[in-house]
Design a protein around this motif. Structure first.
Motif, mmCIF file in Angstrom:
data_model
loop_
_atom_site.group_PDB
_atom_site.id
_atom_site.type_symbol
_atom_site.label_atom_id
_atom_site.label_comp_id
_atom_site.label_asym_id
_atom_site.label_seq_id
_atom_site.Cartn_x
_atom_site.Cartn_y
_atom_site.Cartn_z
ATOM 1 N N THR A 93 36.462 82.936 25.283
ATOM 2 C CA THR A 93 36.916 82.450 26.584
ATOM 3 C C THR A 93 36.062 83.105 27.657
ATOM 4 O O THR A 93 35.412 84.120 27.410
ATOM 5 C CB THR A 93 38.400 82.798 26.834
ATOM 6 O OG1 THR A 93 38.554 84.218 26.806
ATOM 7 C CG2 THR A 93 39.312 82.152 25.807
ATOM 8 N N ARG A 153 36.469 78.221 23.260
ATOM 9 C CA ARG A 153 35.737 77.825 22.051
ATOM 10 C C ARG A 153 36.291 78.676 20.913
ATOM 11 O O ARG A 153 36.368 79.892 21.023
ATOM 12 C CB ARG A 153 34.240 78.079 22.193
ATOM 13 C CG ARG A 153 33.471 77.751 20.903
ATOM 14 C CD ARG A 153 32.008 78.143 20.952
ATOM 15 N NE ARG A 153 31.332 77.446 22.020
ATOM 16 C CZ ARG A 153 30.312 77.958 22.715
ATOM 17 N NH1 ARG A 153 29.865 79.161 22.451
ATOM 18 N NH2 ARG A 153 29.748 77.268 23.669
ATOM 19 N N SER A 170 30.615 73.030 27.509
ATOM 20 C CA SER A 170 30.359 71.952 26.544
ATOM 21 C C SER A 170 30.313 70.592 27.235
ATOM 22 O O SER A 170 29.531 69.719 26.858
ATOM 23 C CB SER A 170 31.399 71.953 25.423
ATOM 24 O OG SER A 170 32.683 71.662 25.914
ATOM 25 N N GLU A 171 31.141 70.413 28.252
ATOM 26 C CA GLU A 171 31.129 69.148 29.000
ATOM 27 C C GLU A 171 29.802 68.967 29.741
ATOM 28 O O GLU A 171 29.227 67.877 29.749
ATOM 29 C CB GLU A 171 32.300 69.104 29.993
ATOM 30 C CG GLU A 171 33.668 69.085 29.343
ATOM 31 C CD GLU A 171 33.938 67.824 28.542
ATOM 32 O OE1 GLU A 171 33.489 66.735 28.952
ATOM 33 O OE2 GLU A 171 34.589 67.936 27.490
ATOM 34 N N LEU A 198 30.831 80.031 29.116
ATOM 35 C CA LEU A 198 31.811 78.950 29.027
ATOM 36 C C LEU A 198 32.295 78.493 30.401
ATOM 37 O O LEU A 198 32.804 77.400 30.540
ATOM 38 C CB LEU A 198 33.015 79.388 28.183
ATOM 39 C CG LEU A 198 32.758 79.583 26.701
ATOM 40 C CD1 LEU A 198 34.024 80.064 26.008
ATOM 41 C CD2 LEU A 198 32.264 78.311 26.054
ATOM 42 N N GLU A 207 36.238 73.172 20.583
ATOM 43 C CA GLU A 207 35.819 73.574 21.922
ATOM 44 C C GLU A 207 36.325 72.615 22.978
ATOM 45 O O GLU A 207 36.304 71.402 22.807
ATOM 46 C CB GLU A 207 34.286 73.655 21.988
ATOM 47 C CG GLU A 207 33.780 74.140 23.312
ATOM 48 C CD GLU A 207 32.292 74.449 23.305
ATOM 49 O OE1 GLU A 207 31.830 75.006 24.304
ATOM 50 O OE2 GLU A 207 31.606 74.142 22.325
ATOM 51 N N ASN A 208 36.760 73.204 24.053
ATOM 52 C CA ASN A 208 37.124 72.464 25.249
ATOM 53 C C ASN A 208 36.762 73.370 26.419
ATOM 54 O O ASN A 208 37.542 74.215 26.822
ATOM 55 C CB ASN A 208 38.611 72.116 25.263
ATOM 56 C CG ASN A 208 38.967 71.235 26.438
ATOM 57 O OD1 ASN A 208 38.095 70.810 27.188
ATOM 58 N ND2 ASN A 208 40.245 70.967 26.603
ATOM 59 N N SER A 209 35.527 73.194 26.901
ATOM 60 C CA SER A 209 35.064 74.067 27.975
ATOM 61 C C SER A 209 34.179 73.290 28.933
ATOM 62 O O SER A 209 33.613 72.254 28.584
ATOM 63 C CB SER A 209 34.280 75.252 27.405
ATOM 64 O OG SER A 209 33.056 74.814 26.856
ATOM 65 N N LEU A 210 34.051 73.811 30.107
ATOM 66 C CA LEU A 210 33.170 73.209 31.098
ATOM 67 C C LEU A 210 31.726 73.262 30.609
ATOM 68 O O LEU A 210 30.961 72.322 30.797
ATOM 69 C CB LEU A 210 33.322 73.929 32.443
ATOM 70 C CG LEU A 210 32.575 73.339 33.627
ATOM 71 C CD1 LEU A 210 32.915 71.866 33.823
ATOM 72 C CD2 LEU A 210 32.887 74.119 34.892
ATOM 73 N N SER A 238 34.669 78.023 32.096
ATOM 74 C CA SER A 238 36.121 77.922 31.926
ATOM 75 C C SER A 238 36.356 77.229 30.596
ATOM 76 O O SER A 238 35.470 76.613 30.039
ATOM 77 C CB SER A 238 36.756 77.129 33.067
ATOM 78 O OG SER A 238 36.395 75.771 32.969
ATOM 79 N N GLY A 239 37.539 77.352 30.073
ATOM 80 C CA GLY A 239 37.843 76.702 28.806
ATOM 81 C C GLY A 239 37.832 77.672 27.648
ATOM 82 O O GLY A 239 37.934 78.885 27.823
#
Length: 187
Positions: free
Chosen positions: A115, A154, A168-169, A149, A163-166, A151-152
């Motif tokens: 995080t 992994r 990765s987006e 990351l 993963e759900n992070s800025l 935010s979000g």
């Protein structure tokens, strides 16, 4: 000296046999993680242990000073055997193989939760519970701060990444833009 995988697997398997016979597998896993973190954070130790100018007894004394009060005596002696046999360069492969074998023995796995900011142990436990149900085995997570990351979150478990992070987006957006630009330029 080249150490074949089979050889260090033998060291790991021997350590597993000992930890099973002592009914102390979980403690040995934690001790192995401790050893890995100490050496990783003090790279000079690797140079010291691979040096031919440092005698074996001196290496043993260093191992005792660093680890004797913090890990199981068998693991201290195990490190001495590795040092004695000039295999300390392979400590990481040996310990990671042990952890993998031990986890398999216990029907569990370890992973890492990354995080951008610290999270509570309650939150970590919640993710462990969710992943344990999803993967069908007990999951233990070690927390790591990863400022990339933004935010979000992994989570990496058994070579799977959740993963759900800025970060990765943004990475996905960049890939899509590149793909779109290449396609447009090809016309």
């Amino acid at each position: 000296m080249y150490l074949y995988k089979k050889n260090y697997y033998g060291y790991a398997e021997s350590l597993l046999d000992i930890s099973i016979s002592e009914n102390n597998v979980e403690k040995y896993i934690n001790d192995c993680f401790f050893i890995l973190s100490i050496i990783q954070n003090n790279q000079v130790l690797i140079l010291l242990f691979k040096s031919h100018f440092v005698g074996k007894q001196e290496k043993f004394n260093i191992i005792d000073k660093i680890f004797s009060a913090k890990i199981e005596k068998i693991l201290v002696n195990f490190l001495k055997v590795i040092a004695k046999n000039n295999l300390f360069l392979h400590y990481k492969q040996i310990l990671l193989k042990y952890i993998k074998l031990a986890n398999s023995h216990l029907s569990q796995t370890w992973g890492e939760i990354e995080t951008a900011f610290p999270i509570s142990s309650v939150m970590t436990s919640s993710f462990e519970s969710i992943l344990s149900k999803k993967l069908g085995k007990k999951v233990h997570l070690r927390h790591k701060i990863n400022s990339k990351l933004i935010s979000g979150i992994r989570i990496i478990v058994d070579n799977q990444i959740f993963e759900n992070s800025l970060f990765s987006e943004l990475k996905l957006l960049k890939q899509n833009l590149k793909k779109h630009l290449i396609t447009k330029n090809d016309l």
